[in-house]
Structures are given as C-alpha cells and as structure tokens.
Design an enzyme around this catalytic site. Structure first.
Site, PDB file in Angstrom:
ATOM      1  N   ASP A  75       0.824  -1.204   0.000  1.00  0.00           N
ATOM      2  CA  ASP A  75       0.000   0.000   0.000  1.00  0.00           C
ATOM      3  C   ASP A  75       0.863   1.261   0.000  1.00  0.00           C
ATOM      4  O   ASP A  75       1.960   1.283   0.580  1.00  0.00           O
ATOM      5  CB  ASP A  75      -0.916   0.022   1.223  1.00  0.00           C
ATOM      6  CG  ASP A  75      -2.140  -0.855   1.046  1.00  0.00           C
ATOM      7  OD1 ASP A  75      -2.216  -1.578   0.033  1.00  0.00           O
ATOM      8  OD2 ASP A  75      -3.019  -0.819   1.925  1.00  0.00           O
ATOM      9  N   ASP A  76       0.320   2.313  -0.626  1.00  0.00           N
ATOM     10  CA  ASP A  76       0.910   3.657  -0.660  1.00  0.00           C
ATOM     11  C   ASP A  76       2.002   3.781  -1.727  1.00  0.00           C
ATOM     12  O   ASP A  76       2.360   2.799  -2.374  1.00  0.00           O
ATOM     13  CB  ASP A  76       1.458   4.059   0.700  1.00  0.00           C
ATOM     14  CG  ASP A  76       0.423   3.933   1.811  1.00  0.00           C
ATOM     15  OD1 ASP A  76      -0.774   4.051   1.512  1.00  0.00           O
ATOM     16  OD2 ASP A  76       0.817   3.707   2.967  1.00  0.00           O
ATOM     17  N   HIS A 110      -5.649   3.193  -4.556  1.00  0.00           N
ATOM     18  CA  HIS A 110      -5.697   3.373  -3.096  1.00  0.00           C
ATOM     19  C   HIS A 110      -6.204   4.771  -2.756  1.00  0.00           C
ATOM     20  O   HIS A 110      -5.814   5.333  -1.730  1.00  0.00           O
ATOM     21  CB  HIS A 110      -4.301   3.133  -2.524  1.00  0.00           C
ATOM     22  CG  HIS A 110      -4.263   2.802  -1.065  1.00  0.00           C
ATOM     23  ND1 HIS A 110      -5.158   1.960  -0.451  1.00  0.00           N
ATOM     24  CD2 HIS A 110      -3.410   3.216  -0.082  1.00  0.00           C
ATOM     25  CE1 HIS A 110      -4.857   1.857   0.834  1.00  0.00           C
ATOM     26  NE2 HIS A 110      -3.815   2.623   1.091  1.00  0.00           N
ATOM     27  N   HIS A 119      -5.660   9.512   0.056  1.00  0.00           N
ATOM     28  CA  HIS A 119      -5.499   8.611   1.199  1.00  0.00           C
ATOM     29  C   HIS A 119      -6.319   9.056   2.408  1.00  0.00           C
ATOM     30  O   HIS A 119      -5.966   8.801   3.556  1.00  0.00           O
ATOM     31  CB  HIS A 119      -4.021   8.478   1.591  1.00  0.00           C
ATOM     32  CG  HIS A 119      -3.739   7.213   2.358  1.00  0.00           C
ATOM     33  ND1 HIS A 119      -3.754   7.155   3.736  1.00  0.00           N
ATOM     34  CD2 HIS A 119      -3.439   5.955   1.947  1.00  0.00           C
ATOM     35  CE1 HIS A 119      -3.451   5.923   4.136  1.00  0.00           C
ATOM     36  NE2 HIS A 119      -3.269   5.183   3.077  1.00  0.00           N
ATOM     37  N   HIS A 136       3.528  -2.450   4.071  1.00  0.00           N
ATOM     38  CA  HIS A 136       3.843  -1.076   3.690  1.00  0.00           C
ATOM     39  C   HIS A 136       5.372  -0.981   3.612  1.00  0.00           C
ATOM     40  O   HIS A 136       6.054  -1.209   4.600  1.00  0.00           O
ATOM     41  CB  HIS A 136       3.317  -0.094   4.727  1.00  0.00           C
ATOM     42  CG  HIS A 136       1.826  -0.107   4.859  1.00  0.00           C
ATOM     43  ND1 HIS A 136       1.160  -1.082   5.574  1.00  0.00           N
ATOM     44  CD2 HIS A 136       0.880   0.731   4.363  1.00  0.00           C
ATOM     45  CE1 HIS A 136      -0.146  -0.838   5.515  1.00  0.00           C
ATOM     46  NE2 HIS A 136      -0.344   0.256   4.792  1.00  0.00           N
TER      47      HIS A 136
END
Length: 242
Positions: free
Chosen positions: A58-59, A108, A112, A204
C-alpha cells in the site's frame, strides 16, 4: 417501604444516549471490518486449494520504489501495488517502472483519506482521478481498489458496486496484528504462520519508517516458496476463484 423508581426524565435521557453509543460502535465495526460491507463484493482472500498467495503493498510510489522493485526482482516474484493518486502524480516515472517490471497497479484513492463519512462526489473524484493516473502509467488490466486503512461504510461500497468493482482487503497483516513491526524476522514469522492458500498479504514498504517490512520481503518470499507457495497478482488470484 417506598419502592425506588427511576425518574422518567433520566430514563428518557439515558436510553437515546445508549442507543447512539451502540449505533456508533456498530458503525465503526462495519467500517473497519476486513470481511464485510453493506454493498457489493469484498475479497480478503480467495478460497482455493492451490498454494498461491498475493503479495500487496500500500501507498506510494515514492523515491523508495526502485529499492522495492530490486527486492522483488531478486526474489523473482510479482506483486500488486495499491498506489495513491497524489504520490503517483508526483512520481509518474516510478509508477511506469512498476508496470514495466511486470507488477500490477491498484487504486488506493487519490488523497489517502478515510472513506467513511464522505459523499458520492468525493468518492468518485478520489477513485477516478487515480484510475486515470494508473492508466497513464501503462496499466492495461482491471484496476482493483483498496480503501485507505481498510475503512469503508456506505458511499464507497455503493460506488464500487455501481461500477462492477469490489473492495480488495487482506487476511495477513503483520504490521498491525500485534507483531513487532520493527523486527523483520518477526514480520517474516508472522507471514509464514498466517498465510493460507489464497491469502492476500498486506505490507507497507514505501517509506523509510517501514524499512523493517521491506527487509522482511526476501525472507518471507523464500519461506513461502519452501512451503510450496507461488506468488500471483491480485488479478491472477481472483481469476482462480472465477
């Protein structure tokens, strides 16, 4: 002796408060659930006998993307990157590098933000702006979606259902299940212990503070391969269910 009877005003005051508190607690539980939502489809793992696992990040993308791609190339596995539109817009070259390396890009959101108490227009903007950037990076397949922090309630699942898309969650999350997230060996052990056929692993790895997670990747990949697992993208995992 006089029987005690609660004052009527007290009852009428406390009951609504209790109902409100219970409703808020229930709402929070639903928004945070890894396996349930009110609308549309949700996948936290795929029920299959095949020893397959989807590794997801993620990210990002960030300046740390090349290091992540190097680790995956050395491990000879493919992964799915759920990127944010804001970071993809800032680092389009890294998004393109992810695609060139054969990995999958997922959505995503753009900013955020937690997708709970938000309206339909906000949801549409967050998803569609990021979709456009993912396409510009070269991704040609279906764009899967994962909400920030796994939070979703009404507007987001409704939008996804209307567009025949589902929420992609996870069933293995060593960074937030009580595992020591500062210890790569502990992260590796947790992944090996909790992964089942069809699991979706969440890590992550894009920021310096998450170096232990990135350092755990070679060990967890090697360990799962030793146990007979092969790594697939989220799209490939979902195809097995179909």
């Amino acid at each position: 002796m006089r029987r005690f009877r609660p004052r009527r005003w007290l009852v009428w005051t406390l009951v609504p408060v209790l109902v409100l508190l219970i409703s808020l607690w229930g709402t929070w539980q639903v928004s945070d659930s890894r396996t349930f939502q009110f609308y549309g489809g949700l996948t936290d793992r795929v029920d299959t006998a095949d020893k397959v696992v989807a590794l997801t990040f993620d990210d990002g993308p960030t300046e740390g993307t090349p290091e992540v791609l190097k680790a995956l190339a050395e491990a000879q596995v493919k992964a799915t990157f759920f990127v944010t539109g804001r970071e993809l817009a800032a680092h389009p070259e890294h998004g393109k590098a992810i695609v060139r390396a054969g990995h999958e890009l997922g959505n995503h959101t753009y900013s955020h933000q937690r997708m709970v108490l938000v309206g339909g227009d906000f949801v549409r903007s967050e998803v569609e702006r990021t979709d456009a950037l993912i396409r510009a990076a070269g991704h040609t397949g279906e764009i899967h979606f994962r909400p920030p922090n796994g939070k979703k309630l009404l507007s987001l699942p409704r939008y996804l259902a209307q567009h025949q898309r589902q929420t992609i969650m996870w069933d293995v999350e060593p960074e937030s299940d009580g595992t020591d997230a500062a210890d790569p060996a502990a992260i590796t052990r947790a992944v090996l212990e909790k992964t089942r056929p069809g699991s979706i692993v969440l890590l992550h790895v894009m920021y310096p503070v998450r170096q232990p997670s990135l350092a755990a990747v070679p060990g967890l990949v090697a360990g799962l391969k030793e146990r007979g697992y092969r790594f697939v993208t989220v799209s490939e995992l979902l195809a097995l269910r179909r």
